[in-house]
Design an enzyme around this catalytic site. Sequence first.
Site, PDB file in Angstrom:
ATOM      1  N   SER A 112      49.233  26.552  68.302  1.00 14.83           N
ATOM      2  CA  SER A 112      48.430  27.312  69.104  1.00 14.83           C
ATOM      3  C   SER A 112      49.285  28.270  70.224  1.00 14.83           C
ATOM      4  CB  SER A 112      47.074  26.749  69.757  1.00 14.83           C
ATOM      5  OG  SER A 112      46.693  27.401  70.912  1.00 14.83           O
ATOM      6  N   TYR A 161      44.163  19.853  75.713  1.00 15.31           N
ATOM      7  CA  TYR A 161      44.550  20.482  74.345  1.00 15.31           C
ATOM      8  C   TYR A 161      45.655  21.050  74.218  1.00 15.31           C
ATOM      9  CZ  TYR A 161      43.743  24.385  70.931  1.00 15.31           C
ATOM     10  OH  TYR A 161      43.862  24.974  69.706  1.00 15.31           O
TER      11      TYR A 161
END
Length: 257
Positions: free
Chosen positions: A148, A161
């Site tokens: 990501s 996250y």
Amino acid sequence: MDQTLKLFSLRGRRALITGSGRGIGLALARGLAGAGASIVINDRNEQKAADVAARLCEEGHDAGFAVFDVTDREQVVSAIERVERDAGAIDILINNAGIQRRAPLESFDEGDWSELLRVNLDGVFQVSQAVARHMLARGRGKIINIGSVQSELARPGIAPYAATKGAIRMLTKGMCAEWARHGIQANAIAPGYFETDLNRALVDDPAFSEWLCKRTPAGRWGRVEELCGAAVFLASAASDFVNGQTLFVDGGLTSVV
């Protein structure tokens, strides 16, 4: 076919994509299938996995499915052994399954923290280990981990996250360090902000969308099919000397301040 284009062909290769019942995983499955790969769809729900595989077959692709939860080691090992035995070698693994949880760090629920680690990090470790054992024996294989922009950047409300995606970047380097000499290329794709179910809360937030479009040089959200070129490249012979890298597909987000 031109020799250069042949480098990108995935004909004769089988790809397993975790969490490919929808979203980015399904888009990547279609992208690799379009390059000639046989696809193994994965989902925890057998009916969903079977339906998606059937849909790909109706579209003219070769597709099957494997049902397992990436957090359940016994399920993972059993399913990988079954695919290798009944369908054939897994030449390409895309570790796509992942979840998101949002909350201020000081009040982040311990259970949510543990769940993020189990799915986003433990799952990648377990599936990669199970598949790599077969790749090592064959002396070849491609592993693509989905990171990501949070592999590089932090943002309030999603620190845990970001921690899992930062770990994915380093785990990818570790796979390279361990397995490159055995003919395995392990790389990561780090998507920017794409319109997916995982980002639905942000897509539906006009203020965030406005901020993101101003912050991103491309000036817009990404479309999931725009990840397919990077995936085909990293899954193909065109990337045989590329290893341990993270390719950011983010509209330039991580390149500017």
